[in-house]
Design an enzyme around this catalytic site. Sequence first.
Site, PDB file in Angstrom:
ATOM      1  N   GLU A   1       9.977 -47.310  -7.287  1.00  0.00           N
ATOM      2  CA  GLU A   1      10.387 -46.372  -8.510  1.00  0.00           C
ATOM      3  C   GLU A   1      11.319 -47.620  -9.017  1.00  0.00           C
ATOM      4  O   GLU A   1      11.821 -48.550  -8.600  1.00  0.00           O
ATOM      5  CB  GLU A   1      10.811 -45.204  -8.173  1.00  0.00           C
TER       6      GLU A   1
ATOM      7  N   LYS B   1      15.308 -42.172 -18.550  1.00  0.00           N
ATOM      8  CA  LYS B   1      14.940 -41.665 -17.397  1.00  0.00           C
ATOM      9  C   LYS B   1      13.769 -40.753 -17.570  1.00  0.00           C
ATOM     10  O   LYS B   1      13.921 -39.586 -18.083  1.00  0.00           O
ATOM     11  CB  LYS B   1      16.017 -41.055 -16.753  1.00  0.00           C
TER      12      LYS B   1
ATOM     13  N   VAL C   1      10.691 -40.639  -9.072  1.00  0.00           N
ATOM     14  CA  VAL C   1       9.648 -40.373  -7.949  1.00  0.00           C
ATOM     15  C   VAL C   1       8.566 -39.673  -8.518  1.00  0.00           C
ATOM     16  O   VAL C   1       7.351 -40.112  -8.154  1.00  0.00           O
ATOM     17  CB  VAL C   1      10.326 -39.428  -6.486  1.00  0.00           C
TER      18      VAL C   1
ATOM     19  N   ASP D   1      18.207 -25.918 -11.429  1.00  0.00           N
ATOM     20  CA  ASP D   1      17.670 -27.216 -11.520  1.00  0.00           C
ATOM     21  C   ASP D   1      17.115 -27.364  -9.997  1.00  0.00           C
ATOM     22  O   ASP D   1      17.553 -27.637  -9.067  1.00  0.00           O
ATOM     23  CB  ASP D   1      19.111 -27.848 -11.361  1.00  0.00           C
TER      24      ASP D   1
ATOM     25  N   SER E   1      14.444 -30.421  -8.969  1.00  0.00           N
ATOM     26  CA  SER E   1      13.752 -31.526  -9.475  1.00  0.00           C
ATOM     27  C   SER E   1      12.049 -31.484  -9.793  1.00  0.00           C
ATOM     28  O   SER E   1      11.506 -30.846  -8.706  1.00  0.00           O
ATOM     29  CB  SER E   1      13.851 -32.791  -8.315  1.00  0.00           C
ATOM     30  N   ALA E   2      11.641 -32.108 -10.758  1.00  0.00           N
ATOM     31  CA  ALA E   2      10.140 -32.205 -10.935  1.00  0.00           C
ATOM     32  C   ALA E   2       9.580 -32.909  -9.948  1.00  0.00           C
ATOM     33  O   ALA E   2       8.348 -33.084  -9.565  1.00  0.00           O
ATOM     34  CB  ALA E   2      10.027 -32.810 -12.326  1.00  0.00           C
ATOM     35  N   ASP E   3      10.434 -33.732  -8.915  1.00  0.00           N
ATOM     36  CA  ASP E   3       9.728 -34.558  -8.008  1.00  0.00           C
ATOM     37  C   ASP E   3       9.129 -33.502  -6.893  1.00  0.00           C
ATOM     38  O   ASP E   3       7.998 -33.927  -6.414  1.00  0.00           O
ATOM     39  CB  ASP E   3      10.855 -35.250  -7.167  1.00  0.00           C
TER      40      ASP E   3
ATOM     41  N   LYS F   1      19.178 -35.844   0.504  1.00  0.00           N
ATOM     42  CA  LYS F   1      20.744 -36.324   0.118  1.00  0.00           C
ATOM     43  C   LYS F   1      21.462 -35.052   0.054  1.00  0.00           C
ATOM     44  O   LYS F   1      20.929 -34.075  -0.613  1.00  0.00           O
ATOM     45  CB  LYS F   1      20.875 -37.121  -1.017  1.00  0.00           C
TER      46      LYS F   1
HETATM   47  N1  PSU Z   1      18.170 -39.514  -5.150  1.00  0.00           N
HETATM   48  C1  PSU Z   1      18.771 -40.550  -4.780  1.00  0.00           C
HETATM   49  N2  PSU Z   1      18.814 -41.802  -5.681  1.00  0.00           N
HETATM   50  C2  PSU Z   1      17.902 -41.948  -6.640  1.00  0.00           C
HETATM   51  C3  PSU Z   1      17.355 -40.750  -7.053  1.00  0.00           C
HETATM   52  C4  PSU Z   1      17.654 -39.489  -6.230  1.00  0.00           C
HETATM   53  O1  PSU Z   1      19.370 -40.753  -3.630  1.00  0.00           O
HETATM   54  O2  PSU Z   1      17.946 -42.799  -7.245  1.00  0.00           O
HETATM   55  C5  PSU Z   1      16.557 -40.748  -8.348  1.00  0.00           C
HETATM   56  C6  PSU Z   1      15.025 -40.769  -8.069  1.00  0.00           C
HETATM   57  O3  PSU Z   1      14.639 -41.547  -9.093  1.00  0.00           O
HETATM   58  C7  PSU Z   1      14.668 -39.586  -8.039  1.00  0.00           C
HETATM   59  C8  PSU Z   1      15.523 -38.879  -9.491  1.00  0.00           C
HETATM   60  O4  PSU Z   1      13.265 -39.222  -8.597  1.00  0.00           O
HETATM   61  O5  PSU Z   1      16.869 -39.280  -9.094  1.00  0.00           O
HETATM   62  C9  PSU Z   1      15.624 -37.293  -9.471  1.00  0.00           C
HETATM   63  O6  PSU Z   1      16.101 -36.980 -10.464  1.00  0.00           O
HETATM   64  P1  PSU Z   1      16.174 -35.351 -10.687  1.00  0.00           P
HETATM   65  O7  PSU Z   1      17.305 -34.670  -9.737  1.00  0.00           O
HETATM   66  O8  PSU Z   1      16.717 -35.313 -12.117  1.00  0.00           O
HETATM   67  O9  PSU Z   1      14.833 -35.002 -10.616  1.00  0.00           O
HETATM   68 MN    MN Z   2      17.294 -31.637 -12.588  1.00  0.00          MN
END
Ligand code: PSU
Ligand code: MN
Length: 304
Positions: free
Chosen positions: A25, A87, A107, A139, A141-143, A160
Amino acid sequence: MKNYLDIAPEVAQALAQGKPVVALESTIISHGMPYPQNVEMAAKTEQVIRDHGAIPATIAIMDGQLKVGLSPDDIEKLAQAGLDAAKVSRRDMAFIVTSKAIGATTVASTMIIAAMAGIKIFATGGIGGVHRGAAQSFDISADLEELANTDVAVICAGIKSILDLGLTLEYLETKGVPVIGYQTDSLPAFYARASQFNVDYNLQTPADIAQALTAKWQMGLSGGAIIANPVPLEAAMPEAEINQYIQQALQEAAQQNVKGKDTTPFLLARVSELTKGKSLATNIALVLNNAKLAAQIAIAYQAQ
Ligand code: PSU
Ligand code: MN
């Protein structure tokens, strides 16, 4: 019909010949780490994948194309853009393509583009998940939704602890996403090798993991999988120390009213500052460790 996909010749050839390819990524480059450590990390990660016999394909959106396999110049551009790069998650992809902006893929969007290209194995540091306080903020994540739907396995260092690990596991269970531990029963917590939670399956070898992935997808069980690989012992951080900084970063995010897609980059940057770069060194070490395992799994997967 345009497919918007621009696959680098080396990657296209590897895919056509059935050689192992590992997707990477780019949000981790632009939003996850500062310059110039980010560009060094990106180059080293690709090298580790090559050293272990697979072809790396770093993914981003550039020049109106979904790019699979970036040149060193492309990576430099992204790394320097930092937070100025967009992003990009699933919802953003079409808009960043049509505006021809620089888009760093998370991701979620990396999984989508990898799947379009025919890549099944993807290495990163950490994934997004259910944030602490999600009952209020919503909140998530879309992941996680992408892991539910898209057939790509994500090798990461677990979840994490800026996130709510328990709620993230519940969400993944609901969505049918298996969490595989590599040689561990405990769910790794990114900076730390273990947490109070367990993985669903502890598998011992890349071949065992490749076999399970093959069975899952051959049965038509769509969606991704998480392969959680503990940070190398020598790079792990004491849990009490890191948790104290995470707590502080979370408080500051709330005070400053940081929301939505800015939350994760804010927390990553604050934790790195508060640990005076110690967490950054851990982060880089675990990414390289994940790249190695991903190359081994990609090779085993192609050999199935
Ligand atoms: N967690 C990490 N390092 C990162 C990310 C998450 O420890 O770089 C990044 C990844 O690209 C992940 C994104 O897909 O943050 C998730 O963001 P959000 O929580 O806004 O969905
Ligand atoms: Mn989010």
